[in-house]
Design a protein around this motif. Sequence first.
Motif, PDB file in Angstrom:
ATOM      1  N   HIS A 222      -5.590 -16.580  16.769  1.00 24.36           N
ATOM      2  CA  HIS A 222      -4.684 -17.048  15.746  1.00 24.36           C
ATOM      3  C   HIS A 222      -4.807 -16.178  14.558  1.00 24.36           C
ATOM      4  O   HIS A 222      -3.791 -15.287  14.440  1.00 24.36           O
ATOM      5  CB  HIS A 222      -5.199 -18.236  15.278  1.00 24.36           C
ATOM      6  CG  HIS A 222      -4.112 -18.879  14.324  1.00 24.36           C
ATOM      7  ND1 HIS A 222      -3.439 -19.968  14.571  1.00 24.36           N
ATOM      8  CD2 HIS A 222      -3.660 -18.458  13.055  1.00 24.36           C
ATOM      9  CE1 HIS A 222      -2.375 -20.214  13.414  1.00 24.36           C
ATOM     10  NE2 HIS A 222      -2.911 -19.270  12.484  1.00 24.36           N
ATOM     11  N   HIS A 223      -5.784 -15.686  13.875  1.00 30.25           N
ATOM     12  CA  HIS A 223      -6.081 -14.775  12.680  1.00 30.25           C
ATOM     13  C   HIS A 223      -7.102 -13.930  13.296  1.00 30.25           C
ATOM     14  O   HIS A 223      -7.794 -14.203  14.002  1.00 30.25           O
ATOM     15  CB  HIS A 223      -6.532 -15.514  11.627  1.00 30.25           C
ATOM     16  CG  HIS A 223      -6.975 -14.693  10.408  1.00 30.25           C
ATOM     17  ND1 HIS A 223      -6.042 -14.048   9.813  1.00 30.25           N
ATOM     18  CD2 HIS A 223      -8.137 -14.326   9.960  1.00 30.25           C
ATOM     19  CE1 HIS A 223      -6.409 -13.370   8.458  1.00 30.25           C
ATOM     20  NE2 HIS A 223      -8.077 -13.534   8.619  1.00 30.25           N
ATOM     21  N   ASP A 224      -6.973 -12.690  12.619  1.00 31.29           N
ATOM     22  CA  ASP A 224      -8.032 -11.433  13.090  1.00 31.29           C
ATOM     23  C   ASP A 224      -9.403 -11.731  12.348  1.00 31.29           C
ATOM     24  O   ASP A 224     -10.088 -10.903  11.973  1.00 31.29           O
ATOM     25  CB  ASP A 224      -7.382 -10.201  12.724  1.00 31.29           C
ATOM     26  CG  ASP A 224      -8.289  -9.053  13.314  1.00 31.29           C
ATOM     27  OD1 ASP A 224      -9.054  -9.296  14.068  1.00 31.29           O
ATOM     28  OD2 ASP A 224      -7.889  -7.740  12.931  1.00 31.29           O
TER      29      ASP A 224
ATOM     30  N   PRO B 256     -11.656 -19.952   3.909  1.00 29.74           N
ATOM     31  CA  PRO B 256     -12.387 -19.312   2.860  1.00 29.74           C
ATOM     32  C   PRO B 256     -11.322 -18.147   2.150  1.00 29.74           C
ATOM     33  O   PRO B 256     -11.898 -17.842   1.168  1.00 29.74           O
ATOM     34  CB  PRO B 256     -13.605 -18.443   3.623  1.00 29.74           C
ATOM     35  CG  PRO B 256     -13.331 -18.580   5.018  1.00 29.74           C
ATOM     36  CD  PRO B 256     -12.361 -19.595   5.353  1.00 29.74           C
ATOM     37  N   HIS B 257     -10.258 -17.874   2.769  1.00 23.54           N
ATOM     38  CA  HIS B 257      -9.380 -17.036   2.086  1.00 23.54           C
ATOM     39  C   HIS B 257      -8.708 -17.494   0.903  1.00 23.54           C
ATOM     40  O   HIS B 257      -8.379 -16.971  -0.065  1.00 23.54           O
ATOM     41  CB  HIS B 257      -8.272 -16.529   3.176  1.00 23.54           C
ATOM     42  CG  HIS B 257      -8.708 -15.747   4.213  1.00 23.54           C
ATOM     43  ND1 HIS B 257      -9.211 -16.654   5.326  1.00 23.54           N
ATOM     44  CD2 HIS B 257      -8.622 -14.456   4.745  1.00 23.54           C
ATOM     45  CE1 HIS B 257      -9.383 -15.637   6.316  1.00 23.54           C
ATOM     46  NE2 HIS B 257      -9.444 -14.151   5.982  1.00 23.54           N
ATOM     47  N   HIS B 258      -8.649 -19.207   1.135  1.00 15.70           N
ATOM     48  CA  HIS B 258      -7.746 -19.682   0.134  1.00 15.70           C
ATOM     49  C   HIS B 258      -8.555 -20.735  -0.413  1.00 15.70           C
ATOM     50  O   HIS B 258      -8.522 -22.143   0.177  1.00 15.70           O
ATOM     51  CB  HIS B 258      -6.373 -20.414   0.670  1.00 15.70           C
ATOM     52  CG  HIS B 258      -5.637 -18.992   1.027  1.00 15.70           C
ATOM     53  ND1 HIS B 258      -5.027 -18.172   0.361  1.00 15.70           N
ATOM     54  CD2 HIS B 258      -5.382 -18.660   2.433  1.00 15.70           C
ATOM     55  CE1 HIS B 258      -4.345 -17.107   1.095  1.00 15.70           C
ATOM     56  NE2 HIS B 258      -4.669 -17.341   2.368  1.00 15.70           N
TER      57      HIS B 258
ATOM     58  N   PRO C 105     -13.640  -8.363   6.750  1.00 16.62           N
ATOM     59  CA  PRO C 105     -14.739  -8.993   6.021  1.00 16.62           C
ATOM     60  C   PRO C 105     -15.575  -9.958   6.813  1.00 16.62           C
ATOM     61  O   PRO C 105     -16.770 -10.629   6.395  1.00 16.62           O
ATOM     62  CB  PRO C 105     -14.342  -9.810   4.747  1.00 16.62           C
ATOM     63  CG  PRO C 105     -12.760 -10.242   5.263  1.00 16.62           C
ATOM     64  CD  PRO C 105     -12.534  -9.192   6.278  1.00 16.62           C
ATOM     65  N   HIS C 106     -15.003 -10.500   8.034  1.00 17.82           N
ATOM     66  CA  HIS C 106     -15.693 -11.596   8.855  1.00 17.82           C
ATOM     67  C   HIS C 106     -16.994 -11.307   9.542  1.00 17.82           C
ATOM     68  O   HIS C 106     -16.902 -11.565  10.653  1.00 17.82           O
ATOM     69  CB  HIS C 106     -14.466 -12.136   9.809  1.00 17.82           C
ATOM     70  CG  HIS C 106     -13.155 -12.538   8.868  1.00 17.82           C
ATOM     71  ND1 HIS C 106     -13.292 -13.256   7.906  1.00 17.82           N
ATOM     72  CD2 HIS C 106     -12.148 -12.064   8.824  1.00 17.82           C
ATOM     73  CE1 HIS C 106     -12.033 -13.437   7.149  1.00 17.82           C
ATOM     74  NE2 HIS C 106     -11.330 -12.784   7.976  1.00 17.82           N
ATOM     75  N   ILE C 107     -17.855 -10.521   8.894  1.00 16.70           N
ATOM     76  CA  ILE C 107     -18.963 -10.293   9.530  1.00 16.70           C
ATOM     77  C   ILE C 107     -20.077 -11.186  10.070  1.00 16.70           C
ATOM     78  O   ILE C 107     -20.972 -11.004  10.654  1.00 16.70           O
ATOM     79  CB  ILE C 107     -19.949  -9.203   8.755  1.00 16.70           C
ATOM     80  CG1 ILE C 107     -20.102  -9.833   7.302  1.00 16.70           C
ATOM     81  CG2 ILE C 107     -19.024  -8.045   8.176  1.00 16.70           C
ATOM     82  CD1 ILE C 107     -21.376  -9.176   6.466  1.00 16.70           C
TER      83      ILE C 107
ATOM     84  N   ILE D  28      -3.489  -8.533   3.834  1.00 14.27           N
ATOM     85  CA  ILE D  28      -4.549  -7.491   4.637  1.00 14.27           C
ATOM     86  C   ILE D  28      -5.769  -7.399   3.808  1.00 14.27           C
ATOM     87  O   ILE D  28      -6.002  -7.628   2.549  1.00 14.27           O
ATOM     88  CB  ILE D  28      -4.186  -6.349   4.699  1.00 14.27           C
ATOM     89  CG1 ILE D  28      -3.418  -5.708   3.668  1.00 14.27           C
ATOM     90  CG2 ILE D  28      -2.993  -6.267   5.884  1.00 14.27           C
ATOM     91  CD1 ILE D  28      -3.204  -4.170   3.541  1.00 14.27           C
ATOM     92  N   HIS D  29      -6.833  -7.128   4.373  1.00  7.96           N
ATOM     93  CA  HIS D  29      -8.291  -7.046   3.783  1.00  7.96           C
ATOM     94  C   HIS D  29      -8.234  -5.488   3.636  1.00  7.96           C
ATOM     95  O   HIS D  29      -8.711  -4.697   4.429  1.00  7.96           O
ATOM     96  CB  HIS D  29      -9.150  -7.494   4.867  1.00  7.96           C
ATOM     97  CG  HIS D  29      -9.239  -9.067   4.849  1.00  7.96           C
ATOM     98  ND1 HIS D  29      -9.256  -9.878   3.822  1.00  7.96           N
ATOM     99  CD2 HIS D  29      -9.216  -9.618   6.084  1.00  7.96           C
ATOM    100  CE1 HIS D  29      -9.324 -11.230   4.422  1.00  7.96           C
ATOM    101  NE2 HIS D  29      -9.273 -11.038   5.629  1.00  7.96           N
ATOM    102  N   GLU D  30      -8.201  -5.041   2.667  1.00  7.90           N
ATOM    103  CA  GLU D  30      -8.144  -3.602   2.042  1.00  7.90           C
ATOM    104  C   GLU D  30      -9.368  -2.816   2.299  1.00  7.90           C
ATOM    105  O   GLU D  30      -9.421  -1.824   2.769  1.00  7.90           O
ATOM    106  CB  GLU D  30      -7.872  -3.469   0.606  1.00  7.90           C
ATOM    107  CG  GLU D  30      -7.238  -2.232   0.042  1.00  7.90           C
ATOM    108  CD  GLU D  30      -6.974  -2.434  -1.376  1.00  7.90           C
ATOM    109  OE1 GLU D  30      -7.545  -1.437  -2.179  1.00  7.90           O
ATOM    110  OE2 GLU D  30      -6.172  -3.308  -1.889  1.00  7.90           O
TER     111      GLU D  30
END
Length: 301
Positions: free
Chosen positions: A203-205, A60-62, A139-141, A133-135
């Motif tokens: 893998h990813h946070d 979903p980031h890309h 966001p992965h709530i 980075i997620h400023e």
Amino acid sequence: MFNQWKIIVTAVMAITVWVAPAAHAGLRVFACEPEWASLTRSLGGDHVNVYTATTNRQDPHHIQARPSLIAKVRRADLLTCTGAELEIGWLPLLLRKSGNRKIQTGQPGHFMATDYVTLLEKPAILDRSAGDIHEAGNPHIQLDPRRIMQVATHLSRTLIRLDPSNREDYEKKLTSFTQKWQKKIDQWYQQTQPVRGKSVVVHHDGWFYLLRWLGLNQIATLELKPGIPPTSSHLSQLLSTLQKNPVYLIIYASYQDNKSANWLSQKTNVPTVALDFSPAENETLVHWFDRLIDQLLNVKD
Ligand SMILES: [Zn+2]
């Protein structure tokens, strides 16, 4: 004469069939990710017609702001997305190109789930060289069922605001969702007692909220910088860390490449697990969480 009537009747029927679906379409909802599609369906029932922009096989980031997505946003009455910059690479473009005023920022049809919960992991220093980075914070709530509950309350209010004539029904649906969800939260928390306190590598946070809720310790990420594929020097450093201090699991999202996770797993004998970052198509949130918990508990070597 008979034939003429037949043609007229056929034509009228064709028009009726073509026109009919629009008459009871309900609110047209554009959901950025499957979790919000699923939640909107649970809270909206027959009053909503939900289109999901992405699947759990996509990152979903890309996402590409394809013309077909623009067309869907153009006709939407409501957007249900994550927000907090998760969709920063594609959603602003869709909004601009759609020319649809109803779903622009600040309008009642613009619903960003992260606006209604507290975000964790806000970076202290803003440094773009630190990767993708997620400023605004993590966001992965969707991976925290307690935050989903908060989002549900606000999403239900938004549905009522946009479609007040069905208020009673939306309220009933929220009550039934909330009762069922709270029972499941308690059940999942009980079930996961055996793994509490164990350490994992991800893998990813992206699993932060889930792990924090269940009391699992995330000791490292395969990505040295978020959004940037793991480097071999970082992986070999991780290898020596894990050789000294073995962990319970290596977790990655099923949409991610499993090469790095598998490499590390082979060298350390730590099992890997591919978890779905979002529900499958038309899957309920309950069913998806049941699967996640089951996978975390029943690790295959
Ligand atoms: Zn992320």
